[in-house]
Design a protein around this motif. Structure first.
Motif, PDB file in Angstrom:
ATOM      1  N   ARG A  55     -29.783 -20.262   6.625  1.00  0.00           N
ATOM      2  CA  ARG A  55     -28.653 -19.342   6.739  1.00  0.00           C
ATOM      3  C   ARG A  55     -28.104 -18.981   5.366  1.00  0.00           C
ATOM      4  N   ALA A  56     -28.005 -19.960   4.479  1.00  0.00           N
ATOM      5  CA  ALA A  56     -27.512 -19.696   3.122  1.00  0.00           C
ATOM      6  C   ALA A  56     -28.469 -18.796   2.355  1.00  0.00           C
ATOM      7  N   ALA A  57     -29.783 -19.033   2.515  1.00  0.00           N
ATOM      8  CA  ALA A  57     -30.760 -18.198   1.819  1.00  0.00           C
ATOM      9  C   ALA A  57     -30.725 -16.760   2.325  1.00  0.00           C
ATOM     10  N   VAL A  58     -30.560 -16.592   3.636  1.00  0.00           N
ATOM     11  CA  VAL A  58     -30.483 -15.242   4.206  1.00  0.00           C
ATOM     12  C   VAL A  58     -29.237 -14.520   3.705  1.00  0.00           C
ATOM     13  N   LEU A  59     -28.101 -15.216   3.687  1.00  0.00           N
ATOM     14  CA  LEU A  59     -26.863 -14.611   3.191  1.00  0.00           C
ATOM     15  C   LEU A  59     -27.003 -14.191   1.733  1.00  0.00           C
ATOM     16  N   ALA A  60     -27.594 -15.071   0.918  1.00  0.00           N
ATOM     17  CA  ALA A  60     -27.772 -14.740  -0.500  1.00  0.00           C
ATOM     18  C   ALA A  60     -28.695 -13.541  -0.673  1.00  0.00           C
ATOM     19  N   ALA A  61     -29.795 -13.514   0.085  1.00  0.00           N
ATOM     20  CA  ALA A  61     -30.740 -12.400  -0.027  1.00  0.00           C
ATOM     21  C   ALA A  61     -30.099 -11.086   0.406  1.00  0.00           C
ATOM     22  N   LEU A  62     -29.338 -11.121   1.489  1.00  0.00           N
ATOM     23  CA  LEU A  62     -28.675  -9.900   1.952  1.00  0.00           C
ATOM     24  C   LEU A  62     -27.598  -9.444   0.976  1.00  0.00           C
ATOM     25  N   GLY A  63     -26.896 -10.407   0.373  1.00  0.00           N
ATOM     26  CA  GLY A  63     -25.908 -10.040  -0.639  1.00  0.00           C
ATOM     27  C   GLY A  63     -26.552  -9.347  -1.824  1.00  0.00           C
TER      28      GLY A  63
ATOM     29  N   LEU B 261     -28.567  -1.965  -3.345  1.00  0.00           N
ATOM     30  CA  LEU B 261     -28.412  -0.659  -2.703  1.00  0.00           C
ATOM     31  C   LEU B 261     -27.184   0.074  -3.225  1.00  0.00           C
ATOM     32  N   CYS B 262     -26.113  -0.670  -3.504  1.00  0.00           N
ATOM     33  CA  CYS B 262     -24.930  -0.045  -4.105  1.00  0.00           C
ATOM     34  C   CYS B 262     -25.276   0.573  -5.459  1.00  0.00           C
ATOM     35  N   TYR B 263     -26.030  -0.169  -6.259  1.00  0.00           N
ATOM     36  CA  TYR B 263     -26.421   0.356  -7.579  1.00  0.00           C
ATOM     37  C   TYR B 263     -27.268   1.610  -7.447  1.00  0.00           C
ATOM     38  N   VAL B 264     -28.260   1.586  -6.536  1.00  0.00           N
ATOM     39  CA  VAL B 264     -29.128   2.752  -6.352  1.00  0.00           C
ATOM     40  C   VAL B 264     -28.308   3.948  -5.883  1.00  0.00           C
ATOM     41  N   ASP B 265     -27.382   3.712  -4.955  1.00  0.00           N
ATOM     42  CA  ASP B 265     -26.552   4.803  -4.438  1.00  0.00           C
ATOM     43  C   ASP B 265     -25.645   5.373  -5.524  1.00  0.00           C
TER      44      ASP B 265
ATOM     45  N   GLY C 101     -18.849   3.112   2.536  1.00  0.00           N
ATOM     46  CA  GLY C 101     -20.062   2.836   3.308  1.00  0.00           C
ATOM     47  C   GLY C 101     -20.306   1.350   3.495  1.00  0.00           C
ATOM     48  N   ALA C 102     -20.132   0.571   2.420  1.00  0.00           N
ATOM     49  CA  ALA C 102     -20.345  -0.876   2.521  1.00  0.00           C
ATOM     50  C   ALA C 102     -19.315  -1.528   3.445  1.00  0.00           C
TER      51      ALA C 102
ATOM     52  N   GLY D 221     -25.148  -4.887   8.439  1.00  0.00           N
ATOM     53  CA  GLY D 221     -24.541  -3.588   8.679  1.00  0.00           C
ATOM     54  C   GLY D 221     -24.318  -2.804   7.403  1.00  0.00           C
ATOM     55  N   ALA D 222     -23.821  -3.479   6.364  1.00  0.00           N
ATOM     56  CA  ALA D 222     -23.619  -2.812   5.078  1.00  0.00           C
ATOM     57  C   ALA D 222     -24.938  -2.312   4.509  1.00  0.00           C
ATOM     58  N   SER D 223     -25.983  -3.120   4.602  1.00  0.00           N
ATOM     59  CA  SER D 223     -27.292  -2.726   4.069  1.00  0.00           C
ATOM     60  C   SER D 223     -27.861  -1.534   4.840  1.00  0.00           C
ATOM     61  N   ILE D 224     -27.690  -1.527   6.165  1.00  0.00           N
ATOM     62  CA  ILE D 224     -28.191  -0.401   6.968  1.00  0.00           C
ATOM     63  C   ILE D 224     -27.489   0.896   6.567  1.00  0.00           C
ATOM     64  N   VAL D 225     -26.160   0.836   6.430  1.00  0.00           N
ATOM     65  CA  VAL D 225     -25.409   2.055   6.090  1.00  0.00           C
ATOM     66  C   VAL D 225     -25.782   2.537   4.693  1.00  0.00           C
ATOM     67  N   LEU D 226     -25.839   1.644   3.719  1.00  0.00           N
ATOM     68  CA  LEU D 226     -26.147   2.048   2.349  1.00  0.00           C
ATOM     69  C   LEU D 226     -27.567   2.592   2.233  1.00  0.00           C
ATOM     70  N   LEU D 227     -28.534   1.918   2.860  1.00  0.00           N
ATOM     71  CA  LEU D 227     -29.913   2.400   2.818  1.00  0.00           C
ATOM     72  C   LEU D 227     -30.036   3.758   3.509  1.00  0.00           C
ATOM     73  N   SER D 228     -29.379   3.910   4.653  1.00  0.00           N
ATOM     74  CA  SER D 228     -29.427   5.182   5.367  1.00  0.00           C
ATOM     75  C   SER D 228     -28.762   6.287   4.563  1.00  0.00           C
ATOM     76  N   ASP D 229     -27.696   5.959   3.832  1.00  0.00           N
ATOM     77  CA  ASP D 229     -27.036   6.966   3.005  1.00  0.00           C
ATOM     78  C   ASP D 229     -27.950   7.426   1.868  1.00  0.00           C
ATOM     79  N   ILE D 230     -28.668   6.487   1.265  1.00  0.00           N
ATOM     80  CA  ILE D 230     -29.621   6.849   0.205  1.00  0.00           C
ATOM     81  C   ILE D 230     -30.711   7.760   0.764  1.00  0.00           C
ATOM     82  N   VAL D 231     -31.259   7.398   1.915  1.00  0.00           N
ATOM     83  CA  VAL D 231     -32.303   8.221   2.539  1.00  0.00           C
ATOM     84  C   VAL D 231     -31.748   9.590   2.903  1.00  0.00           C
TER      85      VAL D 231
END
Length: 361
Positions: free
Chosen positions: A37-45, A51-55, A95-96, A314-324
């Motif tokens: 769970r900690a590794a998943v949270l860190a990876a998603l963070g 994604l914020c930087y790319v956007d 978005g985030a 949810g934040a990753s989905i919105v940011l990635l979709s916004d970039i696309v």
């Protein structure tokens, strides 16, 4: 020591050793689950930050990392500060935050009602917030805080109506899902009626908002959305253990000391406030609240409810979709169009999977 006592001693020692082995095994499983769970949270963070930087960097003009970080640090960068600081940064933050709100709200309903289909945009709560927000835009010409409060009121009223219609001495998940789908159809029809009664400019603004768009995001949306995400997300995180117990069923939860009705009411109110505030800020970005919970559960494994993970998903989905939406099609699209394209097939796949489980179980 008599003969019987001498015979019982090895058996007691063996039982104690077996219990200790089982306890150590359970502890090892919990440690692995916590590490995962900690590794998943860190990876998603990390993913959300990337994604914020790319956007922020990519648009009609690409800006180097040094320029982006200078603006974020508050330095005056001629020709860059306005575009990144006033146009792109509010959009990314809204978005985030909206993604976090949609993800946590959707996962809260799905976990509490023990049904993956029980997402706020499926059971009508989003439709209630949409209707009141469209009335606010077209009839009252509201925006900002007043529109957010109106959307919250619509979401809460819809949640109360669905809960009342599905109440049978306790909150019946299947009945609530069916009542919510029916009420959502009626609310969507009312929203369409309000739309066609408005003038051309109001209809365009409301239609663009209903699609789910970050194009009009500015700094006025950020403070209230950030405050609501913190003030409602934190209590939901504190209720994680009790939400986890609710997955065992209402009767079992009551026997374990959970005040089921109070917990359910609290989760509904907090999740609806989260959902409605995000809806008022960005519009109803389709399927984010529906997809975030199952993805978070798949990533985190069958352990404690993954509300924080769902928020980051949810934040990753919105940011990635916004970039696309900004860079892939020939013309820029609202972010809700991209999430709708993703979410439609995902909903069909989930329903097929659920039906197969029922058939072959």
């Amino acid at each position: 020591m008599n003969e019987d006592q001498r015979c019982d001693a090895p058996q007691a020692s063996s039982a104690s050793a077996t219990s200790l082995t089982a306890l150590n095994g359970l502890r090892a499983v919990r440690r692995r689950a916590n590490r995962r769970r900690a590794a998943v949270l860190a990876a998603l963070g990390v993913l959300a930050i990337a994604l914020c930087y790319v956007d922020l960097s990519y648009g009609r003009t690409f800006y180097e990392p040094s320029a982006v970080f200078d603006v974020l640090a508050g330095r005056d960068v001629p020709g860059v500060g306005f575009i990144i600081g006033e146009l792109r940064l509010p959009r990314v933050i809204v978005g985030a935050l909206a993604g976090i709100a949609f993800g946590m709200a959707g996962a809260s309903f799905q976990l509490m009602l023990r049904n993956t289909m029980a997402s706020p945009d499926i059971i009508g709560i989003t439709s209630g917030a949409n209707l009141t927000a469209v009335v606010g835009i077209i009839v009252l010409h509201w925006s900002g805080t007043r529109l957010s409060l109106l959307a919250m009121a619509g979401g809460l009223a819809t949640a109360a109506a669905v809960s009342w219609l599905s109440w049978k001495g306790t909150l019946a998940p299947t009945r609530l899902l069916l009542m919510g789908i029916g009420l959502a159809a009626a609310l969507n029809a009312a929203t369409s009626w309000v739309l066609i009664r408005g003038d051309q400019w109001d209809m365009q603004a409301a239609s663009r908002w209903l699609t789910g768009s970050l194009a009009s995001s500015d700094w006025t949306d950020v403070p209230q959305l950030a405050v609501i995400v913190v003030l409602t997300g934190a209590p939901l995180m504190l209720l994680v253990r009790q939400i986890d117990v609710l997955r065992l069923g209402d009767a079992a939860a009551r026997e374990l000391g959970v005040r089921v009705d109070l917990v359910q009411a609290t989760v509904i109110v907090l999740a609806v406030i989260l959902l409605s505030s995000a809806t008022a800020a960005s519009g109803p970005i389709a399927f984010v609240s529906f997809l975030s919970g199952p993805i978070a559960a798949w990533l985190s494994g069958p352990s404690r409810p993954a509300l924080a993970t769902a928020g980051l998903v949810g934040a990753s989905i919105v940011l990635l979709s916004d970039i696309v939406a900004q860079h892939v099609p020939p013309v820029q699209l609202p972010v809700g169009v991209i999430t709708g394209i993703i979410g439609g097939p995902a909903l069909i796949a989930l329903m097929v999977r659920m039906s197969r489980k029922q058939v072959f179980a």
